[in-house]
Design a protein around this motif. Structure first.
Motif, short mmCIF file in Angstrom:
data_model
loop_
_atom_site.label_atom_id
_atom_site.label_comp_id
_atom_site.label_asym_id
_atom_site.label_seq_id
_atom_site.Cartn_x
_atom_site.Cartn_y
_atom_site.Cartn_z
N GLY A 1 0.84 -1.21 0.00
CA GLY A 1 0.00 0.00 0.00
C GLY A 1 0.86 1.24 0.00
O GLY A 1 2.04 1.19 -0.37
N PHE A 2 0.28 2.35 0.48
CA PHE A 2 1.04 3.60 0.58
C PHE A 2 2.12 3.48 1.64
O PHE A 2 1.93 2.76 2.62
N THR A 3 3.19 4.20 1.46
CA THR A 3 4.15 4.31 2.55
C THR A 3 4.37 5.80 2.80
O THR A 3 4.27 6.60 1.87
N LEU A 4 4.59 6.14 4.05
CA LEU A 4 4.76 7.56 4.38
C LEU A 4 6.23 7.93 4.39
O LEU A 4 7.08 7.10 4.75
N LYS A 5 6.49 9.17 4.05
CA LYS A 5 7.88 9.67 4.11
C LYS A 5 8.26 9.82 5.58
O LYS A 5 7.43 10.17 6.41
N THR A 6 9.52 9.56 5.87
CA THR A 6 9.98 9.69 7.26
C THR A 6 9.82 11.12 7.75
O THR A 6 10.21 12.07 7.06
N ILE A 7 9.21 11.25 8.94
CA ILE A 7 9.17 12.57 9.57
C ILE A 7 10.26 12.52 10.64
O ILE A 7 10.20 11.68 11.55
N PRO A 8 11.31 13.37 10.53
CA PRO A 8 12.46 13.23 11.43
C PRO A 8 12.08 13.26 12.90
O PRO A 8 11.15 13.97 13.29
N ARG A 9 12.80 12.49 13.68
CA ARG A 9 12.67 12.41 15.13
C ARG A 9 11.31 11.91 15.62
O ARG A 9 10.97 12.02 16.80
N THR A 10 10.50 11.38 14.71
CA THR A 10 9.19 10.86 15.12
C THR A 10 9.36 9.42 15.57
O THR A 10 10.10 8.67 14.95
N ILE A 11 8.65 9.05 16.63
CA ILE A 11 8.76 7.66 17.05
C ILE A 11 7.44 6.92 16.85
O ILE A 11 6.37 7.52 16.72
N ASP A 12 7.56 5.62 16.83
CA ASP A 12 6.38 4.77 16.75
C ASP A 12 6.52 3.74 17.85
O ASP A 12 7.61 3.26 18.12
N LYS A 13 5.42 3.47 18.50
CA LYS A 13 5.46 2.52 19.62
C LYS A 13 4.39 1.48 19.36
O LYS A 13 3.30 1.80 18.88
N HIS A 14 4.69 0.24 19.62
CA HIS A 14 3.70 -0.80 19.35
C HIS A 14 3.72 -1.83 20.47
O HIS A 14 4.78 -2.27 20.90
N SER A 15 2.53 -2.21 20.91
CA SER A 15 2.45 -3.27 21.91
C SER A 15 1.93 -4.52 21.22
O SER A 15 1.09 -4.43 20.32
N THR A 16 2.43 -5.67 21.65
CA THR A 16 1.94 -6.90 21.04
C THR A 16 0.57 -7.28 21.61
O THR A 16 0.00 -8.29 21.22
N GLY A 17 0.05 -6.48 22.51
CA GLY A 17 -1.33 -6.66 22.95
C GLY A 17 -1.46 -7.38 24.28
O GLY A 17 -0.79 -8.37 24.52
N GLY A 18 -2.35 -6.84 25.11
CA GLY A 18 -2.54 -7.47 26.41
C GLY A 18 -3.84 -7.01 27.05
O GLY A 18 -4.68 -6.42 26.38
N VAL A 19 -3.97 -7.29 28.33
CA VAL A 19 -5.21 -6.96 29.05
C VAL A 19 -4.97 -5.69 29.87
O VAL A 19 -4.04 -5.63 30.67
N GLY A 20 -5.81 -4.68 29.62
CA GLY A 20 -5.67 -3.41 30.35
C GLY A 20 -4.52 -2.55 29.83
O GLY A 20 -4.05 -1.65 30.52
N ASP A 21 -4.09 -2.82 28.61
CA ASP A 21 -2.92 -2.12 28.06
C ASP A 21 -3.32 -0.74 27.53
O ASP A 21 -3.86 -0.61 26.45
N LYS A 22 -3.01 0.27 28.33
CA LYS A 22 -3.38 1.64 27.97
C LYS A 22 -2.15 2.53 27.80
O LYS A 22 -2.22 3.75 27.92
N VAL A 23 -1.01 1.87 27.52
CA VAL A 23 0.26 2.60 27.46
C VAL A 23 0.22 3.71 26.40
O VAL A 23 0.63 4.84 26.65
N SER B 1 -7.29 1.04 4.47
CA SER B 1 -7.06 0.08 3.40
C SER B 1 -5.88 0.49 2.52
O SER B 1 -5.34 -0.29 1.75
N ASN B 2 -5.44 1.77 2.68
CA ASN B 2 -4.30 2.23 1.87
C ASN B 2 -2.96 1.79 2.42
O ASN B 2 -1.98 1.74 1.71
N LEU B 3 -2.92 1.55 3.75
CA LEU B 3 -1.65 1.20 4.38
C LEU B 3 -1.62 -0.30 4.65
O LEU B 3 -2.54 -0.85 5.25
#
Ligand code: URA
Length: 434
Positions: free
Chosen positions: A70-92, A155-157
């Motif tokens: 699909g589409f890919t976004l250009k890097t926005i410098p110094r931006t971070i991405d955080k991902h959790s593999t999923g759990g119960v009560g996960d509101k991080v 659906s684009n990503l």
């Protein structure tokens, strides 16, 4: 002339545990997205991968092919991405994102909906009217203004992930390391962030039940990151008890807003947020040590900037709640039951999965992607592992707009014990690799 690669040829190879070439992996993803093959053929391939696994190279190619579907976004410098593999009560995400934005570390985040017993950030946000189904242009506008945005997978990503994930979910093939790696890393790479933080949950309420499989997963993600010149930092975190006290949708928003106002009753949630945030602050040279980070985080929370950031961002992303609504946010569930302790002793969760399942049974989860959700359904744990309780003290509150049946209450009661033996408090962050 080169022979055309057919799906039968690919299936035959993978079923017989032969390695697919780069071209073959790309063809499979292409055929899946272009509807040249049927769902049952895609499922057969996913099954063959589930049983026979994939080499590192195959997993890497699958990730890249899915990213490029699909589409890919250009890097926005110094931006971070955080991902959790999923759990119960996960509101991080709900807590960490506005905090990071206030520390001038922008977050462009794609989140998912809950499926089964694990909750999803998108459902939680929809409980307060935040619209995550927005165009990428709109997302960029909100991001530029707030230094944070949370969007739903469109659906684009990575459309390949959408197709594969739904079929894996229906065919019980989610728990395959190459499939989980490619699903998560393709989405992260498509968003263009050069700094990916993975919160890898381990325990009965998580995808990974033990540290060994979590470590295997982390190694492959880090190796893919290296090939793509992206830093991947993995925290292993404990999911043997729910994260924080609240489990559900709106109830988790309330707990997150309380955290951002400086009112956090949960030791495990506070420990996790402080350690993850401190690591990020150190990586971004905004702090030199955990103790310096702690002072900075305490000060930042006290300023109420992250709390106000959450409200401003939520309003920009469609929530119609006023400042007053946010400060008085409550559950409006028709039914409430309180479970009290049947004896005195130490409180210990036996299964976070059973608590997640109970919230699902109360109406807080979705059976399939189109089913509706009771945003007010939820569970509030008044105690954490190791707390001393007296006979007759309230320990769990249960909320729902539908009937809270004896069966659901029985299951909740089986998810914990009160024991005379002292309960050792488990560490919440079990390790870090990069
Ligand atoms: N989360 C994802 O996004 N994909 C998986 O395969 C598992 C968890």
């Amino acid at each position: 002339m080169k022979n055309k690669i057919t799906i039968n040829y690919l299936l035959n190879k993978k079923i017989n545990n032969e390695k697919l070439t780069k071209e073959e992996v790309f063809s499979f993803v292409d055929m899946s997205c272009n509807k040249q093959i049927k769902d049952y053929q895609i499922s057969t391939m996913l099954n063959a991968i589930f049983f026979n696994g994939m080499s590192f190279d195959e997993t890497y190619w699958l990730t890249i092919a899915m990213k490029n579907s699909g589409f890919t976004l250009k890097t926005i410098p110094r931006t971070i991405d955080k991902h959790s593999t999923g759990g119960v009560g996960d509101k991080v995400t709900l807590i960490l994102t506005p905090l990071l934005a206030c520390f001038d570390i922008p977050v462009f985040k794609m989140s998912g909906r809950g499926l089964g017993f694990t909750g999803g950030t998108i459902d939680k946000l929809e409980s307060i009217g935040v619209n995550t189904s927005i165009s990428l242009e709109k997302a960029r506008e909100i991001f530029d203004k707030n230094k944070m945005v949370v969007i739903e997978q469109s659906s684009n990503l990575t459309p390949a992930d959408k197709i594969f994930y739904a079929l894996r979910n229906d065919t019980e093939t989610v728990m395959s390391i190459p499939l989980i790696v490619s699903s998560i890393m393709s989405k992260k790479l498509a968003l263009g962030s050069k700094h990916i933080y993975l919160d890898i949950k381990i325990g009965d309420g998580a995808l990974f039940k033990n540290k060994k499989s979590a470590e295997e997963f982390s190694k492959i993600c880090i190796q893919i990151g290296k090939k793509e010149k992206v830093s991947v930092i993995c925290h292993f975190t404990n999911m043997n008890q729910p994260l924080g006290n609240a489990v559900g949708n709106k109830i988790e928003i309330i707990e997150s807003l309380n955290f951002l106002k400086g009112n956090c009753d949960s030791k495990n949630l506070k420990e996790l947020i402080y350690i993850m945030l401190s690591d990020i602050l150190i990586d971004f040279k905004k702090s030199k040590s955990y103790s310096e980070s702690k002072t900075k985080i305490d000060k930042m929370i006290k300023s109420l900037k992250p709390y106000n950031k959450f409200i401003d961002w939520a309003n920009d992303q469609g929530s119609k709640l006023t400042n007053e609504d946010f400060s008085n946010l409550k559950l409006n569930a028709k039914n409430k039951k309180v479970i009290t302790s049947s004896k005195s002793g130490y409180f210990k969760i036996l299964s976070s999965l059973m608590i997640g399942q109970a919230v699902f049974d109360l109406g807080g989860g979705r059976i399939n992607k189109d089913s509706s959700i009771d945003y007010d359904a939820g569970i509030l744990l008044l105690k954490e592992n190791g707390d001393i309780v007296k006979k007759g003290t309230p320990i769990i509150e249960v909320y729902s707009n539908s009937e809270i049946t004896d069966g659901i209450l029985k299951n909740i009661k089986e998810s914990f014990i009160i024991t005379s033996k002292k309960v050792r408090k488990e560490k919440i962050v079990l390790g870090e690799v990069r």
